[in-house]
Design a protein around this motif. Sequence first.
Motif, PDB file in Angstrom:
ATOM      1  N   GLU A  67       0.863  -1.189   0.000  1.00 25.13           N
ATOM      2  CA  GLU A  67       0.000   0.000   0.000  1.00 25.13           C
ATOM      3  C   GLU A  67       0.898   1.238   0.000  1.00 25.13           C
ATOM      4  O   GLU A  67       1.838   1.332   0.787  1.00 25.13           O
ATOM      5  CB  GLU A  67      -0.910  -0.015   1.239  1.00 25.13           C
ATOM      6  CG  GLU A  67      -1.604   1.293   1.573  1.00 25.13           C
ATOM      7  CD  GLU A  67      -2.428   1.868   0.426  1.00 25.13           C
ATOM      8  OE1 GLU A  67      -3.220   1.134  -0.166  1.00 25.13           O
ATOM      9  OE2 GLU A  67      -2.255   3.075   0.118  1.00 25.13           O
ATOM     10  N   THR A 104     -12.189   2.729  -0.035  1.00 28.25           N
ATOM     11  CA  THR A 104     -13.095   1.778   0.617  1.00 28.25           C
ATOM     12  C   THR A 104     -13.303   2.143   2.085  1.00 28.25           C
ATOM     13  O   THR A 104     -14.417   2.050   2.604  1.00 28.25           O
ATOM     14  CB  THR A 104     -12.526   0.346   0.502  1.00 28.25           C
ATOM     15  OG1 THR A 104     -12.223   0.088  -0.867  1.00 28.25           O
ATOM     16  CG2 THR A 104     -13.511  -0.677   1.019  1.00 28.25           C
ATOM     17  N   TRP A 127     -21.510  -0.555   1.065  1.00 32.75           N
ATOM     18  CA  TRP A 127     -22.608  -1.317   0.459  1.00 32.75           C
ATOM     19  C   TRP A 127     -22.155  -2.027  -0.806  1.00 32.75           C
ATOM     20  O   TRP A 127     -21.364  -1.489  -1.573  1.00 32.75           O
ATOM     21  CB  TRP A 127     -23.772  -0.376   0.109  1.00 32.75           C
ATOM     22  CG  TRP A 127     -24.521   0.053   1.326  1.00 32.75           C
ATOM     23  CD1 TRP A 127     -24.339   1.219   2.027  1.00 32.75           C
ATOM     24  CD2 TRP A 127     -25.541  -0.675   2.008  1.00 32.75           C
ATOM     25  NE1 TRP A 127     -25.197   1.249   3.102  1.00 32.75           N
ATOM     26  CE2 TRP A 127     -25.945   0.110   3.109  1.00 32.75           C
ATOM     27  CE3 TRP A 127     -26.161  -1.906   1.798  1.00 32.75           C
ATOM     28  CZ2 TRP A 127     -26.939  -0.303   4.001  1.00 32.75           C
ATOM     29  CZ3 TRP A 127     -27.150  -2.309   2.679  1.00 32.75           C
ATOM     30  CH2 TRP A 127     -27.528  -1.516   3.768  1.00 32.75           C
ATOM     31  N   ASN A 169      -5.126   7.544  -4.910  1.00 31.06           N
ATOM     32  CA  ASN A 169      -5.573   6.924  -6.163  1.00 31.06           C
ATOM     33  C   ASN A 169      -5.218   7.812  -7.345  1.00 31.06           C
ATOM     34  O   ASN A 169      -6.047   8.555  -7.873  1.00 31.06           O
ATOM     35  CB  ASN A 169      -7.075   6.661  -6.106  1.00 31.06           C
ATOM     36  CG  ASN A 169      -7.456   5.741  -4.965  1.00 31.06           C
ATOM     37  OD1 ASN A 169      -6.640   5.487  -4.075  1.00 31.06           O
ATOM     38  ND2 ASN A 169      -8.657   5.238  -4.974  1.00 31.06           N
ATOM     39  N   ASP A 223      -1.959   4.907 -10.755  1.00 27.23           N
ATOM     40  CA  ASP A 223      -0.732   4.097 -10.881  1.00 27.23           C
ATOM     41  C   ASP A 223      -1.012   2.729 -11.496  1.00 27.23           C
ATOM     42  O   ASP A 223      -0.251   2.249 -12.349  1.00 27.23           O
ATOM     43  CB  ASP A 223      -0.078   3.868  -9.503  1.00 27.23           C
ATOM     44  CG  ASP A 223       0.351   5.164  -8.834  1.00 27.23           C
ATOM     45  OD1 ASP A 223       0.085   6.231  -9.406  1.00 27.23           O
ATOM     46  OD2 ASP A 223       0.942   5.102  -7.742  1.00 27.23           O
ATOM     47  N   ASN A 239     -11.393  -0.586  -9.013  1.00 26.68           N
ATOM     48  CA  ASN A 239     -11.512   0.440 -10.052  1.00 26.68           C
ATOM     49  C   ASN A 239     -10.327   0.467 -11.006  1.00 26.68           C
ATOM     50  O   ASN A 239     -10.287   1.283 -11.915  1.00 26.68           O
ATOM     51  CB  ASN A 239     -11.721   1.805  -9.408  1.00 26.68           C
ATOM     52  CG  ASN A 239     -13.066   1.873  -8.709  1.00 26.68           C
ATOM     53  OD1 ASN A 239     -13.906   0.985  -8.887  1.00 26.68           O
ATOM     54  ND2 ASN A 239     -13.273   2.891  -7.902  1.00 26.68           N
ATOM     55  N   THR A 267     -19.848  -0.662  -7.242  1.00 29.97           N
ATOM     56  CA  THR A 267     -18.382  -0.743  -7.340  1.00 29.97           C
ATOM     57  C   THR A 267     -17.830  -1.766  -6.344  1.00 29.97           C
ATOM     58  O   THR A 267     -17.005  -2.592  -6.705  1.00 29.97           O
ATOM     59  CB  THR A 267     -17.679   0.621  -7.145  1.00 29.97           C
ATOM     60  OG1 THR A 267     -18.099   1.202  -5.936  1.00 29.97           O
ATOM     61  CG2 THR A 267     -17.972   1.548  -8.292  1.00 29.97           C
ATOM     62  N   LEU A 268     -18.316  -1.732  -5.098  1.00 27.98           N
ATOM     63  CA  LEU A 268     -17.736  -2.657  -4.113  1.00 27.98           C
ATOM     64  C   LEU A 268     -18.138  -4.110  -4.375  1.00 27.98           C
ATOM     65  O   LEU A 268     -17.323  -5.027  -4.172  1.00 27.98           O
ATOM     66  CB  LEU A 268     -18.151  -2.239  -2.699  1.00 27.98           C
ATOM     67  CG  LEU A 268     -17.496  -0.955  -2.178  1.00 27.98           C
ATOM     68  CD1 LEU A 268     -18.039  -0.586  -0.808  1.00 27.98           C
ATOM     69  CD2 LEU A 268     -15.975  -1.103  -2.110  1.00 27.98           C
TER      70      LEU A 268
HETATM   71  C1  LIG Z   1     -17.984   8.646   0.605  1.00 27.06           C
HETATM   72  C2  LIG Z   1     -17.990   7.471  -0.339  1.00 27.06           C
HETATM   73  C3  LIG Z   1     -18.968   6.492  -0.174  1.00 27.06           C
HETATM   74  C4  LIG Z   1     -18.981   5.377  -1.038  1.00 27.06           C
HETATM   75  N1  LIG Z   1     -19.886   4.381  -0.795  1.00 27.06           N
HETATM   76  C5  LIG Z   1     -19.889   3.297  -1.589  1.00 27.06           C
HETATM   77  C6  LIG Z   1     -20.774   2.203  -1.311  1.00 27.06           C
HETATM   78  O1  LIG Z   1     -21.474   2.169  -0.298  1.00 27.06           O
HETATM   79  N2  LIG Z   1     -20.768   1.158  -2.202  1.00 27.06           N
HETATM   80  C7  LIG Z   1     -19.954   1.133  -3.313  1.00 27.06           C
HETATM   81  O2  LIG Z   1     -20.003   0.168  -4.088  1.00 27.06           O
HETATM   82  N3  LIG Z   1     -19.072   2.126  -3.552  1.00 27.06           N
HETATM   83  C8  LIG Z   1     -19.004   3.191  -2.713  1.00 27.06           C
HETATM   84  N4  LIG Z   1     -18.099   4.183  -2.934  1.00 27.06           N
HETATM   85  C9  LIG Z   1     -17.089   3.977  -3.998  1.00 27.06           C
HETATM   86  C10 LIG Z   1     -16.070   2.931  -3.492  1.00 27.06           C
HETATM   87  O3  LIG Z   1     -15.636   3.293  -2.207  1.00 27.06           O
HETATM   88  C11 LIG Z   1     -14.847   2.802  -4.415  1.00 27.06           C
HETATM   89  O4  LIG Z   1     -15.281   2.621  -5.729  1.00 27.06           O
HETATM   90  C12 LIG Z   1     -14.032   1.570  -3.971  1.00 27.06           C
HETATM   91  O5  LIG Z   1     -13.680   1.701  -2.619  1.00 27.06           O
HETATM   92  C13 LIG Z   1     -12.787   1.355  -4.803  1.00 27.06           C
HETATM   93  O6  LIG Z   1     -12.121   0.238  -4.271  1.00 27.06           O
HETATM   94  P1  LIG Z   1     -10.666  -0.152  -4.788  1.00 27.06           P
HETATM   95  O7  LIG Z   1     -10.276  -1.363  -4.056  1.00 27.06           O
HETATM   96  O8  LIG Z   1     -10.693  -0.196  -6.273  1.00 27.06           O
HETATM   97  O9  LIG Z   1      -9.764   1.093  -4.410  1.00 27.06           O
HETATM   98  P2  LIG Z   1      -9.421   1.789  -3.022  1.00 27.06           P
HETATM   99  O10 LIG Z   1     -10.301   1.341  -1.934  1.00 27.06           O
HETATM  100  O11 LIG Z   1      -9.387   3.246  -3.268  1.00 27.06           O
HETATM  101  O12 LIG Z   1      -7.954   1.267  -2.705  1.00 27.06           O
HETATM  102  C14 LIG Z   1      -6.885   1.554  -3.567  1.00 27.06           C
HETATM  103  C15 LIG Z   1      -5.618   1.659  -2.749  1.00 27.06           C
HETATM  104  O13 LIG Z   1      -4.484   1.559  -3.619  1.00 27.06           O
HETATM  105  C16 LIG Z   1      -3.474   2.415  -3.120  1.00 27.06           C
HETATM  106  N5  LIG Z   1      -2.475   2.682  -4.152  1.00 27.06           N
HETATM  107  C17 LIG Z   1      -2.553   3.579  -5.174  1.00 27.06           C
HETATM  108  N6  LIG Z   1      -1.426   3.520  -5.916  1.00 27.06           N
HETATM  109  C18 LIG Z   1      -0.627   2.593  -5.355  1.00 27.06           C
HETATM  110  C19 LIG Z   1       0.676   2.107  -5.635  1.00 27.06           C
HETATM  111  N7  LIG Z   1       1.401   2.558  -6.678  1.00 27.06           N
HETATM  112  N8  LIG Z   1       1.212   1.169  -4.836  1.00 27.06           N
HETATM  113  C20 LIG Z   1       0.524   0.684  -3.767  1.00 27.06           C
HETATM  114  N9  LIG Z   1      -0.724   1.131  -3.447  1.00 27.06           N
HETATM  115  C21 LIG Z   1      -1.284   2.064  -4.236  1.00 27.06           C
HETATM  116  C22 LIG Z   1      -4.255   3.625  -2.667  1.00 27.06           C
HETATM  117  O14 LIG Z   1      -3.493   4.421  -1.789  1.00 27.06           O
HETATM  118  C23 LIG Z   1      -5.475   2.984  -2.011  1.00 27.06           C
HETATM  119  O15 LIG Z   1      -5.245   2.744  -0.642  1.00 27.06           O
HETATM  120  C24 LIG Z   1     -18.032   5.282  -2.090  1.00 27.06           C
HETATM  121  C25 LIG Z   1     -17.053   6.268  -2.237  1.00 27.06           C
HETATM  122  C26 LIG Z   1     -17.027   7.350  -1.367  1.00 27.06           C
HETATM  123  C27 LIG Z   1     -15.955   8.387  -1.553  1.00 27.06           C
END
Ligand SMILES: Cc1cc2nc3c(=O)[nH]c(=O)nc-3n(C[C@H](O)[C@H](O)[C@H](O)COP(=O)(O)OP(=O)(O)OC[C@H]3O[C@@H](n4cnc5c(N)ncnc54)[C@H](O)[C@@H]3O)c2cc1C
Length: 583
Positions: free
Chosen positions: A41, A50, A56, A305, A308, A540, A556-557
């Motif tokens: 991370e 997340t 949800w 985010n 990368d 994403n 998305t989740l």
């Molecule tokens: C307020 C809010 C409420 C939401 N509620 C919902 C909901 O209820 N249901 C739903 O489906 N979606 C919801 N969403 C959208 C959802 O949270 C995101 O789409 C989802 O969390 C993305 O998950 P992820 O695992 O792709 O990325 P993330 O959870 O963003 O994790 C990606 C991680 O990768 C790390 N990273 C980046 N580059 C690098 C690198 N080069 N090396 C190592 N680590 C790196 C980042 O720092 C981050 O920690 C919400 C969003 C917000 C802002």
Amino acid sequence: MATAVTPVSEVCDLLVIGSGAGGLSAAVTAAHLGLEVVVVEKEAQFGGTTAWSGGWMWVPRNPLAAEAGIKEDLNAPLTYLRHELGAQFDEARARTYLEHAPRMVDFFRRRTALQFIDGNAIPDFHGNTPGATLGGRSVCAAPFDARALGRRVHDLKPPLHETTLWGMGIAAGAELKHFLNALHRPASLAHVCKWVARYWIDLAIHRRGMRLVNGNALVGALAHSALEQGVDIRVQHPALQLLRDGNRVTGAVVASPQGRLQIQARCGVVLATGGFPHDATRKQQLLPHAGATGLEHWSAAGWGNTGDGLRLGESAGGTVATDLPQAAALAPVSLVPRADGSVAHFPHLIERGKPGLIAVNRQGRRFTNEANSYHDFTQDLLKTTPAAESPTAWLLCDHAFIRCYGLGAVKPAPLPLRRWLANGYLQRGNTLAELAQACSIDPAGLQATVARYNAQAATGQDADFAKGETPYNRMQGDAARAQAAGLPNPCMAPLQSGPFYAIKVVVGSLGTFAGLKVNPHAQVLNPQGQPIAGLYAVGNDMTSMMGGNYPSGGITLGPAMTFAYLAAHHAAGVDAGASPLRN
Ligand SMILES: Cc1cc2nc3c(=O)[nH]c(=O)nc-3n(C[C@H](O)[C@H](O)[C@H](O)COP(=O)(O)OP(=O)(O)OC[C@H]3O[C@@H](n4cnc5c(N)ncnc54)[C@H](O)[C@@H]3O)c2cc1C
């Protein structure tokens, strides 16, 4: 003369880059399948967007719904997706999702610390689309006791401060209702006092709240499950570059506080870095409203985010989808000034459908059904803003509304408004004309709009935008209060007595939809549509299976976790259809 330093080399089975729902779900599943997993991370704390989310997941035919007697054939949600996704509907991918998402929930529920609460009363966004449901297609992470994480709790990213009460997360649904009713119902006040007291005790003992809810609970439970299975989660370890052997991806170069290292991964690398919400260059390419600089898109997603994963994927031959109708999960966002000079991006997800709020443009005119989803609201703002103007709107209400529901980061009574008025986040006017002047809105336009809206609220018929006509609208409203006031529409109440209040909103997102093209195993595809050996993209970083559409909350989740579950199976060489994790 400088000498080249050979990076330290380590070996694991699966290297996961990013620690949100996508990354941690892949890690937990892979570890249960016997793989040795490292998660890297980039930020100082794990959890990504997340950890800020509602937690949800859209999972039709999930086990909690089935247990409550809500049973539907796979064809019902498939029909909904076919109509909602239109030209972007990919039947093979949709079927894969609908088959495996309930299995994913079942696995986490039975084999890990992650537990769920049901969303059996939550309707799909578009109730008029064939196949839409009134409920039973959502689950949310259940509250989680962070004490299980031991000292690693301090590596868990806290919720986005502005969406909390003094840093304490409030769970959606019944819990939020208790907070909103605390001044009127003794039972609600008792609940609130209990939660707040526990939070202050936690702060005193642990320096943070330990009762995790929403997305924070999701990350807490996933991280705990990962650590329990021996997954090595490292913060402050940004991945810089992929390692390759011919066309196969074999690991990554990672920075660490001690220097660079190479992590070789026998079974593959999972990209899970959360898309490109803070990558100005890609936003400029894929989000036209982001302008020539790419900066006019104020995403509420985590700051780490920065695209990368997409760049790493492209470096190995992957391609990013550029043909989606919308490249991000849009949301209206207000910019909240903080005491330290920084600005938080607050996504308006909850209060828009409550009775007594309207959204207007510079002309003082409504442009949308405020109770629709955040994505639809923002699409309408984009569609109705003249090309020469930047898309901006105001969420506007009267005194009774703001004290009852709050507005954006402003909390309801008894918390004071003073700070928000002083820092300019909240505008106030004793009359509509005064408020219009403070916001540079056309006063005559605003007065005419409110007069028309108030008349419509009395009859309950929104002749302009049909507010309150879908089950989703009505769920976002407040039937009890509307009824008590003798109003027929749970989403509509007149804006009656001043002072009046407004908050400016701009275009932002919850995350991005356009990502690397993948197959149903989440393997990244090359331009010829062939999988790149050893490389997966989830969350994403993977192009959304919804093809740039937003049919329901949790889209998305739910897919992030399901395709992570599938990627882990593929990397482990296990057929997910006959998974040992289902026993
Ligand atoms: C307020 C809010 C409420 C939401 N509620 C919902 C909901 O209820 N249901 C739903 O489906 N979606 C919801 N969403 C959208 C959802 O949270 C995101 O789409 C989802 O969390 C993305 O998950 P992820 O695992 O792709 O990325 P993330 O959870 O963003 O994790 C990606 C991680 O990768 C790390 N990273 C980046 N580059 C690098 C690198 N080069 N090396 C190592 N680590 C790196 C980042 O720092 C981050 O920690 C919400 C969003 C917000 C802002």
